[in-house]
Motif scaffolding. Structure first.
Motif, PDB file in Angstrom:
ATOM      1  N   LEU A 241     -36.245  27.763   2.068  1.00  0.00           N
ATOM      2  CA  LEU A 241     -36.021  28.361   3.381  1.00  0.00           C
ATOM      3  C   LEU A 241     -35.686  27.296   4.418  1.00  0.00           C
ATOM      4  N   LEU A 242     -36.267  26.104   4.249  1.00  0.00           N
ATOM      5  CA  LEU A 242     -35.964  24.995   5.139  1.00  0.00           C
ATOM      6  C   LEU A 242     -34.511  24.558   4.964  1.00  0.00           C
ATOM      7  N   ILE A 243     -34.060  24.471   3.722  1.00  0.00           N
ATOM      8  CA  ILE A 243     -32.658  24.136   3.442  1.00  0.00           C
ATOM      9  C   ILE A 243     -31.742  25.198   4.052  1.00  0.00           C
ATOM     10  N   PHE A 244     -32.104  26.454   3.850  1.00  0.00           N
ATOM     11  CA  PHE A 244     -31.337  27.578   4.389  1.00  0.00           C
ATOM     12  C   PHE A 244     -31.173  27.428   5.903  1.00  0.00           C
ATOM     13  N   GLY A 245     -32.265  27.119   6.582  1.00  0.00           N
ATOM     14  CA  GLY A 245     -32.229  27.021   8.033  1.00  0.00           C
ATOM     15  C   GLY A 245     -31.483  25.806   8.547  1.00  0.00           C
ATOM     16  N   PHE A 246     -31.682  24.646   7.909  1.00  0.00           N
ATOM     17  CA  PHE A 246     -31.009  23.433   8.367  1.00  0.00           C
ATOM     18  C   PHE A 246     -29.496  23.561   8.257  1.00  0.00           C
ATOM     19  N   THR A 247     -29.008  24.098   7.167  1.00  0.00           N
ATOM     20  CA  THR A 247     -27.555  24.280   7.039  1.00  0.00           C
ATOM     21  C   THR A 247     -27.062  25.326   8.034  1.00  0.00           C
ATOM     22  N   HIS A 278     -22.859  35.806  -1.950  1.00  0.00           N
ATOM     23  CA  HIS A 278     -23.726  36.773  -2.629  1.00  0.00           C
ATOM     24  C   HIS A 278     -23.353  36.935  -4.101  1.00  0.00           C
ATOM     25  N   ILE A 279     -22.089  36.872  -4.396  1.00  0.00           N
ATOM     26  CA  ILE A 279     -21.667  36.934  -5.800  1.00  0.00           C
ATOM     27  C   ILE A 279     -22.196  35.711  -6.559  1.00  0.00           C
ATOM     28  N   LEU A 280     -22.139  34.538  -5.905  1.00  0.00           N
ATOM     29  CA  LEU A 280     -22.715  33.331  -6.512  1.00  0.00           C
ATOM     30  C   LEU A 280     -24.216  33.501  -6.736  1.00  0.00           C
ATOM     31  N   LEU A 281     -24.898  34.123  -5.788  1.00  0.00           N
ATOM     32  CA  LEU A 281     -26.330  34.363  -5.930  1.00  0.00           C
ATOM     33  C   LEU A 281     -26.626  35.200  -7.167  1.00  0.00           C
ATOM     34  N   TYR A 282     -25.797  36.192  -7.410  1.00  0.00           N
ATOM     35  CA  TYR A 282     -26.029  37.073  -8.551  1.00  0.00           C
ATOM     36  C   TYR A 282     -25.924  36.300  -9.873  1.00  0.00           C
ATOM     37  N   PHE A 283     -24.910  35.460  -9.966  1.00  0.00           N
ATOM     38  CA  PHE A 283     -24.669  34.766 -11.239  1.00  0.00           C
ATOM     39  C   PHE A 283     -25.500  33.492 -11.408  1.00  0.00           C
ATOM     40  N   GLU A 284     -25.910  32.858 -10.312  1.00  0.00           N
ATOM     41  CA  GLU A 284     -26.647  31.598 -10.402  1.00  0.00           C
ATOM     42  C   GLU A 284     -28.110  31.724  -9.986  1.00  0.00           C
ATOM     43  N   GLY A 285     -28.537  32.941  -9.631  1.00  0.00           N
ATOM     44  CA  GLY A 285     -29.871  33.136  -9.079  1.00  0.00           C
ATOM     45  C   GLY A 285     -31.011  32.673  -9.952  1.00  0.00           C
ATOM     46  N   SER A 286     -30.834  32.690 -11.265  1.00  0.00           N
ATOM     47  CA  SER A 286     -31.922  32.311 -12.169  1.00  0.00           C
ATOM     48  C   SER A 286     -31.942  30.817 -12.489  1.00  0.00           C
ATOM     49  N   GLN A 287     -30.957  30.077 -11.963  1.00  0.00           N
ATOM     50  CA  GLN A 287     -30.851  28.644 -12.246  1.00  0.00           C
ATOM     51  C   GLN A 287     -31.398  27.837 -11.070  1.00  0.00           C
ATOM     52  N   PHE A 288     -32.422  27.051 -11.312  1.00  0.00           N
ATOM     53  CA  PHE A 288     -33.134  26.354 -10.240  1.00  0.00           C
ATOM     54  C   PHE A 288     -32.214  25.413  -9.459  1.00  0.00           C
ATOM     55  N   ALA A 289     -31.581  24.453 -10.133  1.00  0.00           N
ATOM     56  CA  ALA A 289     -30.780  23.440  -9.441  1.00  0.00           C
ATOM     57  C   ALA A 289     -29.572  24.039  -8.709  1.00  0.00           C
ATOM     58  N   PRO A 290     -28.768  24.898  -9.365  1.00  0.00           N
ATOM     59  CA  PRO A 290     -27.644  25.505  -8.632  1.00  0.00           C
ATOM     60  C   PRO A 290     -28.087  26.304  -7.412  1.00  0.00           C
ATOM     61  N   ILE A 292     -30.326  25.601  -5.289  1.00  0.00           N
ATOM     62  CA  ILE A 292     -30.521  24.723  -4.132  1.00  0.00           C
ATOM     63  C   ILE A 292     -29.217  24.618  -3.346  1.00  0.00           C
ATOM     64  N   ILE A 293     -28.124  24.424  -4.078  1.00  0.00           N
ATOM     65  CA  ILE A 293     -26.801  24.317  -3.444  1.00  0.00           C
ATOM     66  C   ILE A 293     -26.375  25.658  -2.856  1.00  0.00           C
ATOM     67  N   VAL A 294     -26.546  26.724  -3.641  1.00  0.00           N
ATOM     68  CA  VAL A 294     -26.128  28.056  -3.185  1.00  0.00           C
ATOM     69  C   VAL A 294     -26.920  28.482  -1.944  1.00  0.00           C
ATOM     70  N   THR A 295     -28.216  28.178  -1.916  1.00  0.00           N
ATOM     71  CA  THR A 295     -29.032  28.537  -0.760  1.00  0.00           C
ATOM     72  C   THR A 295     -28.574  27.795   0.486  1.00  0.00           C
ATOM     73  N   GLY A 296     -28.206  26.522   0.331  1.00  0.00           N
ATOM     74  CA  GLY A 296     -27.672  25.761   1.459  1.00  0.00           C
ATOM     75  C   GLY A 296     -26.387  26.369   2.003  1.00  0.00           C
TER      76      GLY A 296
END
Length: 380
Positions: A241-247, A278-290, A292-296
């Motif tokens: 959430l911090l990453i989300f907010g800073f970006t 959102h489409i990226l979230l659907y396909f990468e949502g279960s992958q921890f490292a990706p 981080i980037i998608v949330t940013g």
């Protein structure tokens, strides 16, 4: 005048933290009161629906009072509400304490945004409004993650006490540093209501409603998504959430710049970009490292949505700034209610990941409305 904008932003920071901090602690509240996640969504949606119903009426009633004193009253009520929330012994008590300040919320938003827009030449107003909206962004950067982090360190009650402290600090800063803002000359209510006859205002309200609903259908349950799909713990969710907010700070800044040049192109770019995220979230949502980037990236795009929606709506009725801002506040919170309700239904009846597609569908509908606006009489 720039100092005034930053002080107004601190107030927005306080009330936005109160409104949205529950997003990060819905799982803990659901567990504490033994209720479902979709029911805890009422803590967000009920707050929003009160604002949606009462915003224009509250602003009309308050328009003849000193604006600084009104904003101080709002922050005082928000402080008290958070204290009551922190000591709630039942979900119903918590829900009632959350609903208390919602009636006054639109007064602060309307005054702050109209003051920002009116403090500079018209062509610079999106940039000025973006400074005030920066308080909302910083609430995402610090307020929401800190509330979540306080829950992980102590308990869910601690997050509400933190919100009370934030609002008290905002109250103090405004009391000491904000110059006097006497009531503006009151327009006849009939004259203010004439803006409701503008077709372009209504099409922009529909556009804003769909965009914001699309934003919150998924974002309203971001903590649940990160817990259930990405398998993160409370501390990891706080950091995300911090990453989300800073970006989001960067996104809000650039949106203000681009809106000053072309509102329509900025709006269309926002809709396309957020849909792709959102489409990226659907396909990468279960992958921890990706994730981080998608949330940013998600935070960078998402946070500009309220500013873009506000500029679209207020540009259609600049002759009644406080009233049109109250209408926008009503529309925005109705959209939050709609979005979180749709998201809650998806979670209750399908898998949590399906909530992504509710956002995509709403954003596609907003793109259709934007195209209709541009190629019909509504564009004028």
């Amino acid at each position: 005048m720039r100092r005034t904008l930053y002080i107004l932003a601190t107030g927005i920071f306080g009330i936005a933290t109160t409104e949205f901090s529950v997003i990060g602690i819905l799982p803990q509240i659901a567990e504490r009161f033994n209720i479902t996640i979709d029911k805890t969504g009422l803590l967000l949606s009920s707050f929003a629906i009160i604002i949606a119903i009462f915003a224009p009426f509250m602003m009309l009633l308050a328009s003849s009072f000193d604006r600084k004193k009104l904003m101080l009253l709002v922050l005082a009520v928000f402080t008290i509400s958070n204290i009551l929330s922190g000591f709630s012994v039942s979900f119903n008590m918590l829900l009632l304490a959350r609903m208390l300040p919602a009636f006054l919320h639109p007064i602060f938003w309307s005054i702050a945004l109209s003051t920002a827009a009116g403090s500079v030449p018209k062509e610079q107003s999106p940039a000025a409004v973006s400074i005030v909206f920066g308080g909302f962004t910083i609430a995402s950067v610090l307020g929401v993650p800190l509330a979540t982090f306080m829950t992980s360190l102590f308990n869910w009650q601690a997050s509400f006490i933190l919100c009370a402290i934030i609002n008290l600090i905002s109250f103090s800063a405004m009391l000491i540093l904000l110059p006097e803002l006497p009531a503006i000359e009151k327009q006849p209510q009939g004259a203010q209501r004439t803006i409701l006859r503008k077709p372009v205002l209504w099409i922009n309200l529909i556009l804003a409603c769909l965009m914001i609903a699309g934003m919150y259908s998924t974002y309203g349950y971001i903590a649940v998504f990160l817990e259930k799909v990405t398998r993160m713990n409370n501390i990891e969710i706080s950091l995300m959430l911090l990453i989300f907010g800073f970006t989001g700070i960067g996104g809000n800044y650039f949106a203000g710049k681009f809106l000053s040049k072309n509102i329509t192109k900025t709006t269309f770019a926002f809709i396309i970009a957020l849909s792709l995220i959102h489409i990226l979230l659907y396909f990468e949502g279960s992958q921890f490292a990706p994730m981080i980037i998608v949330t940013g990236l998600w935070g960078f795009i998402h946070t500009a949505g309220f500013l873009i929606s506000n500029v679209n709506v207020t540009s259609a009725a600049s002759e009644a700034p406080e009233f049109v801002n109250s209408i926008f506040t009503s529309c925005g919170n109705l959209a939050v209610t709609l979005g979180t309700a749709i998201g809650g239904l998806c979670i209750a009846h399908f898998h949590i990941r399906i909530v992504i597609w509710s956002s995509v569908i709403l954003l596609v509908l907003s793109a259709i409305v934007l195209v209709i606006k541009q190629y019909t009489k509504f564009s004028t």
